[in-house]
Design an enzyme around this catalytic site. Sequence first.
Site, PDB file in Angstrom:
ATOM      1  N   HIS A 118     -21.189 -11.245 -13.834  1.00  9.83           N
ATOM      2  CA  HIS A 118     -22.395 -11.445 -14.017  1.00  9.83           C
ATOM      3  C   HIS A 118     -23.366 -12.121 -12.886  1.00  9.83           C
ATOM      4  O   HIS A 118     -24.566 -11.664 -13.000  1.00  9.83           O
ATOM      5  CB  HIS A 118     -22.638 -12.325 -15.145  1.00  9.83           C
ATOM      6  CG  HIS A 118     -22.016 -11.768 -16.552  1.00  9.83           C
ATOM      7  ND1 HIS A 118     -22.301 -10.654 -17.075  1.00  9.83           N
ATOM      8  CD2 HIS A 118     -21.182 -12.494 -17.314  1.00  9.83           C
ATOM      9  CE1 HIS A 118     -21.663 -10.341 -18.087  1.00  9.83           C
ATOM     10  NE2 HIS A 118     -21.001 -11.565 -18.463  1.00  9.83           N
TER      11      HIS A 118
ATOM     12  N   ASP B  34     -11.742 -10.295 -22.341  1.00 15.79           N
ATOM     13  CA  ASP B  34     -12.539 -10.729 -23.656  1.00 15.79           C
ATOM     14  C   ASP B  34     -12.736  -9.496 -24.426  1.00 15.79           C
ATOM     15  O   ASP B  34     -13.402  -9.767 -25.691  1.00 15.79           O
ATOM     16  CB  ASP B  34     -13.689 -11.419 -23.276  1.00 15.79           C
ATOM     17  CG  ASP B  34     -14.506 -10.954 -21.915  1.00 15.79           C
ATOM     18  OD1 ASP B  34     -14.037  -9.652 -21.648  1.00 15.79           O
ATOM     19  OD2 ASP B  34     -15.365 -11.577 -21.598  1.00 15.79           O
TER      20      ASP B  34
HETATM   21  N1  Q9C Z   1     -26.776 -16.644 -26.080  1.00 23.33           N
HETATM   22  C1  Q9C Z   1     -17.872 -13.494 -19.079  1.00 23.33           C
HETATM   23  O1  Q9C Z   1     -17.252 -13.050 -19.826  1.00 23.33           O
HETATM   24  N2  Q9C Z   1     -22.754 -15.969 -23.696  1.00 23.33           N
HETATM   25  N3  Q9C Z   1     -19.176 -14.102 -19.186  1.00 23.33           N
HETATM   26  C2  Q9C Z   1     -23.986 -16.590 -23.899  1.00 23.33           C
HETATM   27  C3  Q9C Z   1     -26.135 -16.918 -25.162  1.00 23.33           C
HETATM   28  C4  Q9C Z   1     -22.515 -15.738 -22.454  1.00 23.33           C
HETATM   29  C5  Q9C Z   1     -19.616 -14.172 -20.657  1.00 23.33           C
HETATM   30  C6  Q9C Z   1     -24.573 -16.516 -25.110  1.00 23.33           C
HETATM   31  C7  Q9C Z   1     -21.269 -14.766 -22.185  1.00 23.33           C
HETATM   32  C8  Q9C Z   1     -20.788 -14.705 -20.704  1.00 23.33           C
HETATM   33  C9  Q9C Z   1     -17.411 -13.575 -17.742  1.00 23.33           C
HETATM   34 ZN    ZN Z   2     -17.010 -11.119 -20.417  1.00 21.06          ZN
END
Ligand code: Q9C
Ligand code: ZN
EC number: 3.5.1.98
Length: 660
Positions: free
Chosen positions: A158, A291
């Site tokens: 990301h 995931d």
């Molecule tokens: N509303 C990876 O799997 N979620 N990152 C945040 C905020 C973030 C996942 C939700 C998910 C990030 C590397």
């Molecule tokens: Zn992820």
Amino acid sequence: MAMAGESSGKKIGDCDGKVAGNRQRKVGLIYDETMCKHDTPDGEDHPECPDRIRVIWEKLQLAGVSQRCVVLGSSKAEDKHLQLVHTKDHVNLVKSISTKQKDYRRNRIASQLNSIYLNGGSSEAAYLAAGSVVKLAEKVAEGELDCGFAIVRPPGHHAEADEAMGFCLFNNVAVAASFLLNERPDLGVKKILIVDWDVHHGNGTQKMFWKDPRVLFFSVHRHEYGGFYPAGDDGDYNMVGEGPGEGFNINVPWDQGRCGDADYLAAWDHILIPVAREFNPDVIFLSAGFDAAINDPLGGCCVTPYGYSVMLKKLMEFAQGKIVLALEGGYNLDSIAKSSLACVQVLLEDKQIQGPPEAYPFESTWRVIQAVRKRLCTYWPSLADELSWKLINQKTPTPIILISSSDSETEDDAQGLLDQMSKLSIENPQGTLLENHQVEPASTSWRADLAKVDVWYASFGSNMWKPRFLCYIQGGQVDGLKKVCVGSMDKSPPKETVWETFPHRLFFGRESSVGWGVGGVAFTNPLANLIDQTHMCLYRITLEQFNDVLSQENGLNVDSDSPVFDLAALQLVDNKGSILEAPLNSWYGNVVCLGKERDIPILTMTCTLSAVEKFKSGEIPIRPPAKAYANTLIRGLVEGGRLSKEEAEAYIDKAVSKPL
Ligand code: Q9C
Ligand code: ZN
């Protein structure tokens, strides 16, 4: 090309005495406990936790596979390598984190970023994560190793040129790919395939190589029309790259969150593998987030270790098996350990592990695959053929999770709906055929189970007026409503009521309703947006009561043998942005989870996205609400203390007059 033809592994020598060509592959592993120092500053739980890499490492040791690999020490990335894909400012920011003396300074930085925490160990871990992938990639490209797995954190995909986000600080894979292309031209790596099977879109990697034809980026992820993290259009299949990079960016955006082995393997067989064959990469990087694995708390998908092993095996046919895995996401410790082990066993060319029985992709999976092929076939001729009718008929019908309605009764013939449902067979992703009405044995115990679970029911229509909502709990009828409600089996009132505003569009449509007469009823766009604000009244009720509300809104009996919306369905939507689309024509065939309030999911019910399109095109009319209906909403907003009478009237007027 010259490099690719050379045999690999010659610098280290055969470790198990097998002759070249049939020898044990040299598989590199990098793990360093130092990367566990990156943690939440306050000791709070977070899914991206240090144990993620520990459990993987322990699993590989216990299974005796790390002992058969070449274990390398970690390395810190060099700033000049980080700056191949990141800005100087970003590198300096990450570097500065460790020099900050106080947590609050770090917390301030983190609070300005999206889904990032920082502590005193963050800088070092980020440098080690990126540097380790660089080191492993270099050894694989040189031929010193055949392939390898960097068990690193924080994850990377990301992270953008100038921005840390989504638990990622440096884009580990992008740094390493760029390093091979730009810093080691002597190694002859000219074309790199990056495969990103993390359940989230690899937005950072996509942007870094957007115009670069040397890097083919392929990401398969939950997208849900832009509702899944990282939200927006970046992960759309129309995003194919630009300029010289046009056609070298491939997104496979799932529009629902239940995908498993069959869906992923269909994307492999009908998109990735034919394209990889045409592209003929020199090296492959795998952004190996786990995931999308079964039981992941964030992903909601159900890829098994077997599924991962087959996907990896198929990739090893390319680039002479020169493949570098880097851990990205994955938040169920048991799932990521098992999935990682399955992958390393593939790298070692062990015997293929056993998998679950054959299953079919979802219908929506074929739809997505066909759309991707069509969008990209001018760049990749192997995608040009139409998929055969026979093939795409091998599908799992989208399970009917629920038929829900909003705050007004649906006008669909409820019995007709039930009849349709009872004729449908539902297959789960594992391929077990479930007859719809035998999914659960007839039982009354579901009530006891669901009574233990609380949800917030978020109402945006007439149910905002408490007396009207209470009809669904306690039975009865209110002013203006032309029918009597039976109420819920459990007649206890909501435990709490709170008001909130959500970034969704409220609108009114349809010709008339039985309950309120001529005029439209309220809907809210299932997708969030940045402009609109919808007031919602949240009632804390049990999942059992929620079912009874749903049933009544659909004109169904409340004494059914099985719940309409059970714990499994709750689990499926229990993720902000999740959308369940009922494939039937009900007005409110969609339950949307709007997020959480004190860890309790907030559920609302509205129309499907396809219905929104029909409202927009005029196929279904937009209509102002019936007078009695509008009054109920206004009373709800006023008596709930949310708005003044004037404000409430203006709010309804605006929703009526503003075009969709
Ligand atoms: N509303 C990876 O799997 N979620 N990152 C945040 C905020 C973030 C996942 C939700 C998910 C990030 C590397
Ligand atoms: Zn992820």
